[in-house]
Design an enzyme around this catalytic site. Structure first.
Site, mmCIF file in Angstrom:
data_model
loop_
_atom_site.group_PDB
_atom_site.id
_atom_site.type_symbol
_atom_site.label_atom_id
_atom_site.label_comp_id
_atom_site.label_asym_id
_atom_site.label_seq_id
_atom_site.Cartn_x
_atom_site.Cartn_y
_atom_site.Cartn_z
ATOM 1 N N LYS A 18 44.067 -70.903 14.641
ATOM 2 C CA LYS A 18 42.724 -71.090 14.062
ATOM 3 C C LYS A 18 42.623 -72.488 13.469
ATOM 4 O O LYS A 18 41.670 -73.228 13.736
ATOM 5 C CB LYS A 18 42.513 -70.058 12.958
ATOM 6 C CG LYS A 18 41.329 -70.348 12.043
ATOM 7 C CD LYS A 18 41.095 -69.266 11.023
ATOM 8 C CE LYS A 18 41.865 -69.451 9.756
ATOM 9 N NZ LYS A 18 41.352 -70.458 8.822
ATOM 10 N N ASN A 19 43.634 -72.895 12.709
ATOM 11 C CA ASN A 19 43.536 -74.164 11.970
ATOM 12 C C ASN A 19 43.809 -75.384 12.832
ATOM 13 O O ASN A 19 43.834 -76.503 12.335
ATOM 14 C CB ASN A 19 44.462 -74.128 10.740
ATOM 15 C CG ASN A 19 43.933 -73.145 9.703
ATOM 16 O OD1 ASN A 19 42.814 -72.649 9.823
ATOM 17 N ND2 ASN A 19 44.736 -72.828 8.715
ATOM 18 N N CYS A 113 35.896 -71.133 -2.989
ATOM 19 C CA CYS A 113 36.089 -69.852 -2.303
ATOM 20 C C CYS A 113 37.002 -69.028 -3.207
ATOM 21 O O CYS A 113 37.391 -69.465 -4.283
ATOM 22 C CB CYS A 113 36.683 -70.055 -0.916
ATOM 23 S SG CYS A 113 38.414 -70.432 -0.970
ATOM 24 N N ARG A 118 38.572 -75.911 -4.521
ATOM 25 C CA ARG A 118 38.682 -76.578 -3.216
ATOM 26 C C ARG A 118 37.659 -77.714 -3.049
ATOM 27 O O ARG A 118 36.761 -77.674 -2.223
ATOM 28 C CB ARG A 118 38.581 -75.551 -2.094
ATOM 29 C CG ARG A 118 39.673 -74.497 -2.241
ATOM 30 C CD ARG A 118 39.742 -73.536 -1.129
ATOM 31 N NE ARG A 118 40.269 -74.164 0.080
ATOM 32 C CZ ARG A 118 40.346 -73.498 1.227
ATOM 33 N NH1 ARG A 118 39.936 -72.267 1.290
ATOM 34 N NH2 ARG A 118 40.812 -74.087 2.302
ATOM 35 N N ASP A 301 49.984 -70.323 3.200
ATOM 36 C CA ASP A 301 49.318 -69.274 3.981
ATOM 37 C C ASP A 301 50.246 -68.106 4.282
ATOM 38 O O ASP A 301 49.812 -67.122 4.860
ATOM 39 C CB ASP A 301 48.773 -69.837 5.303
ATOM 40 C CG ASP A 301 47.606 -70.776 5.044
ATOM 41 O OD1 ASP A 301 47.241 -71.530 5.964
ATOM 42 O OD2 ASP A 301 47.091 -70.779 3.916
ATOM 43 N N ARG A 393 38.440 -63.207 10.235
ATOM 44 C CA ARG A 393 38.287 -64.674 10.264
ATOM 45 C C ARG A 393 39.539 -65.319 10.855
ATOM 46 O O ARG A 393 39.474 -66.403 11.410
ATOM 47 C CB ARG A 393 38.095 -65.215 8.846
ATOM 48 C CG ARG A 393 36.841 -64.734 8.179
ATOM 49 C CD ARG A 393 36.594 -65.469 6.917
ATOM 50 N NE ARG A 393 36.699 -66.915 7.137
ATOM 51 C CZ ARG A 393 36.475 -67.814 6.190
ATOM 52 N NH1 ARG A 393 36.156 -67.412 4.978
ATOM 53 N NH2 ARG A 393 36.562 -69.093 6.436
HETATM 54 C C1 EPZ Z 1 43.844 -76.081 5.059
HETATM 55 O O1 EPZ Z 1 42.835 -75.986 4.079
HETATM 56 C C2 EPZ Z 1 43.851 -74.760 5.794
HETATM 57 N N1 EPZ Z 1 42.545 -74.577 6.433
HETATM 58 C C3 EPZ Z 1 44.141 -73.639 4.803
HETATM 59 O O2 EPZ Z 1 44.203 -72.444 5.541
HETATM 60 C C4 EPZ Z 1 45.493 -73.880 4.160
HETATM 61 O O3 EPZ Z 1 45.738 -72.873 3.201
HETATM 62 C C5 EPZ Z 1 45.483 -75.258 3.480
HETATM 63 O O4 EPZ Z 1 45.132 -76.269 4.447
HETATM 64 C C6 EPZ Z 1 46.825 -75.628 2.879
HETATM 65 O O5 EPZ Z 1 47.803 -75.598 3.884
HETATM 66 C C7 EPZ Z 1 42.282 -75.242 7.577
HETATM 67 O O6 EPZ Z 1 43.096 -75.983 8.090
HETATM 68 C C8 EPZ Z 1 40.942 -74.973 8.203
HETATM 69 P P1 EPZ Z 1 43.935 -78.792 1.582
HETATM 70 P P2 EPZ Z 1 42.340 -77.314 3.329
HETATM 71 O O7 EPZ Z 1 42.831 -79.802 1.657
HETATM 72 O O8 EPZ Z 1 42.484 -78.483 4.216
HETATM 73 C C9 EPZ Z 1 43.163 -79.915 -2.922
HETATM 74 C C10 EPZ Z 1 43.764 -70.242 5.974
HETATM 75 O O9 EPZ Z 1 44.196 -69.271 5.375
HETATM 76 N N2 EPZ Z 1 42.121 -80.828 -2.407
HETATM 77 O O10 EPZ Z 1 45.226 -79.083 2.267
HETATM 78 O O11 EPZ Z 1 41.003 -77.019 2.743
HETATM 79 C C11 EPZ Z 1 42.817 -78.454 -2.690
HETATM 80 O O12 EPZ Z 1 42.014 -77.975 -3.742
HETATM 81 C C12 EPZ Z 1 43.247 -71.424 5.230
HETATM 82 O O13 EPZ Z 1 43.766 -70.361 7.235
HETATM 83 C C13 EPZ Z 1 41.464 -81.674 -3.306
HETATM 84 O O14 EPZ Z 1 41.719 -81.660 -4.502
HETATM 85 O O15 EPZ Z 1 43.399 -77.422 2.163
HETATM 86 C C14 EPZ Z 1 44.179 -77.806 -2.667
HETATM 87 O O16 EPZ Z 1 44.595 -77.547 -3.995
HETATM 88 C C15 EPZ Z 1 43.095 -71.100 3.779
HETATM 89 N N3 EPZ Z 1 40.503 -82.506 -2.832
HETATM 90 C C16 EPZ Z 1 45.077 -78.875 -2.052
HETATM 91 O O17 EPZ Z 1 44.361 -80.109 -2.161
HETATM 92 C C17 EPZ Z 1 40.181 -82.569 -1.500
HETATM 93 O O18 EPZ Z 1 39.305 -83.379 -1.126
HETATM 94 C C18 EPZ Z 1 45.390 -78.656 -0.583
HETATM 95 O O19 EPZ Z 1 44.158 -78.410 0.065
HETATM 96 C C19 EPZ Z 1 40.864 -81.710 -0.601
HETATM 97 C C20 EPZ Z 1 41.831 -80.855 -1.078
#
Ligand code: EPZ
Length: 435
Positions: A18-19, A113, A118, A301, A393
């Site tokens: 998915k990702n 969410c 996020r 995850d 999802r």
């Molecule tokens: C990706 O989300 C995945 N989703 C998530 O999978 C996964 O849990 C996550 O990466 C971590 O591995 C997709 O790839 C579609 P991040 P993402 O940006 O990119 C903070 C699932 O279950 N952050 O790596 O949204 C954020 O709050 C989903 O399939 C900022 O502060 O996660 C978090 O604490 C859930 N500012 C950390 O970074 C930003 O601009 C990591 O988030 C972006 C992120």
């Protein structure tokens, strides 16, 4: 509805990731010809992304094998509306491609969410560094840029979609962009491989420093999405929990080193092949301690799934979540099933119990709902897991795959769910009659 107590036996096929599918669908916006994407999982998030692309005027056709053809040449709007983005945060991934290819984009701010606030500040700050004019007004990101310029971008937090958005934006920017502290996830590498086949010039994907030299134009390609490592890990834990013997086909063991190490520590016998994994668990799992961190460390995850494993393991295991601030919602539900878990800050201390008991539980987010299904597979009695749209999802055909492995699971049609108290039922009846 799941009746617990049946060890999983047999083999299933793992679906595409998915990702990886979501950013690659967004990458189709970077060229003007039809792209072909295969091994696409049939998931709600993929359907949502297709709907979003179609809203912009992009032609998407799907064949019976879920092979997609995405033709962006008829695109007419660079707009991602709130009512779509609120159902799937990853919609933010269209921002970089729209901005760098068409010079403008209007994308709803993804709300928070269940698992955390996020924010998307890293996405916006990076695009600003590349010269974009970005305003956030009335809940929308309004972005404009004549042509993005390459920049050196230091991500102060490792962000998977942040890295992906900026990498896509950089492919058509003027000059070189270097992303420092980049995410190293396999899905980032899969996207980079697809972009390179489209004519992009990218070095260092899979490391924490990615260099992209902008080009004028990208062309279409065919891409086969890599297997889903989290789906793989989830079924491995299901086999370990139920003390079964399972083989997962069409997957890539090397994407799960941290997870396989923890499963071995828990006592599982794992036999990785070239593109399959076999797992055997004949005794009760031993508790393990995990701490989530960016790839290649233990993935967030997989945290909820290991919390469920520890809940019935021998001993005490700790589960520390360092990525998201609120990714423990499954714990309250597991406690309802008899789990002995204590939360201290971002660490769950899990005292393994002999067995769990069935109880009605509610899913809250994708991976939490998976952990409830796993717990139900070993709980005594019939467990009803509610709000399973969260599962749809991210897990393709979860009940078919579990049935194939001998689980006793069935999906209750909406109407058949145990009814709410009469007042709510009457109100629902009125609503239905008015509909
Ligand atoms: C990706 O989300 C995945 N989703 C998530 O999978 C996964 O849990 C996550 O990466 C971590 O591995 C997709 O790839 C579609 P991040 P993402 O940006 O990119 C903070 C699932 O279950 N952050 O790596 O949204 C954020 O709050 C989903 O399939 C900022 O502060 O996660 C978090 O604490 C859930 N500012 C950390 O970074 C930003 O601009 C990591 O988030 C972006 C992120």
């Amino acid at each position: 509805m799941i009746e617990g107590g049946y060890p999983l036996e047999g083999e299933i096929r793992i679906s595409g990731a998915k990702n990886s599918t979501l950013p690659i669908l967004a990458a189709c916006l970077l060229c003007d010809e039809p792209m072909e994407i295969s091994n696409v999982p049939h998931l709600q998030d993929v359907t949502t992304t297709i709907e979003l692309l179609r809203l912009m005027g992009v032609e998407v056709t799907i064949d019976e094998k879920m092979r997609l053809e995405v033709d962006p040449s008829s695109i007419r709007r660079y707009f991602a509306p709130y009512d779509l983005v609120k159902t799937m945060r990853a919609s933010i991934l269209v921002l970089g491609p729209l901005l760098t290819h068409f010079g403008e984009a209007e994308v709803s701010l993804p709300g928070g969410c269940a698992i955390g606030v996020r924010p998307v500040n890293l996405h916006l700050d990076g695009l600003r560094r590349m010269g974009a004019d970005i305003r956030v007004e009335e809940g929308y990101i309004r972005a404009r840029a004549d042509r993005l310029r390459g920049a050196r971008i230091l991500m102060d937090t490792v962000s998977v979609t942040g890295t992906e958005n900026l990498m896509m934006a950089a492919t058509l920017a003027e000059g070189q962009t270097v992303i420092e502290n980049a995410a190293r996830e396999p899905e980032v590498v899969d996207l980079a491989n697809c972009l390179v086949r489209m004519g992009a010039r990218i070095e260092g994907s899979g490391t924490d420093r990615i260099a992209i030299d902008g080009v004028r134009k990208l062309h279409a390609t065919h891409h086969e999405v890599l297997p889903d490592r989290i789906e793989t890990g989830t079924y491995l834990v299901a086999a370990a929990l139920t003390r079964g013997h399972v083989r997962l086909r069409e997957t890539r063991p090397e994407l799960l080193d941290a997870v396989l190490a923890k499963l071995r520590e828990a006592g599982a016998r794992i036999h990785p092949g070239a593109n399959d994994i076999e797992i055997e668990m004949r005794a009760r799992a031993r508790s393990v301690s995990v701490k989530t961190a960016p790839y290649p460390a233990f993935p967030t995850d997989m945290q909820a799934q290991f919390t469920a494993l520890n809940a019935v393991a021998a001993g005490t295991g700790t589960v520390t979540e360092t990525i998201f601030e609120n990714r423990f919602m499954h714990i309250h539900e597991l406690q309802r099933m008899g789990a002995d878990i204590r939360l201290e800050g971002n660490t769950a201390i899990v005292q393994g119990v002999e067995g769990l008991r069935a109880a009605p539980v509610m899913a809250t987010d994708l991976r939490a709902s998976a952990s409830l299904v796993l717990a139900a597979l070993v709980a005594e009695g019939q467990t009803l897991v509610d709000r399973i749209y969260h599962i749809d999802r991210g897990y393709e055909c979860i009940e078919e795959k579990l049935l194939q492995l001998g689980a006793r699971i069935r999906r209750l049609p909406e109407g058949n769910r145990p009814v709410a108290e009469p007042a709510i039922r009457a109100a629902a009846a009125v609503r239905l009659s008015q509909a």
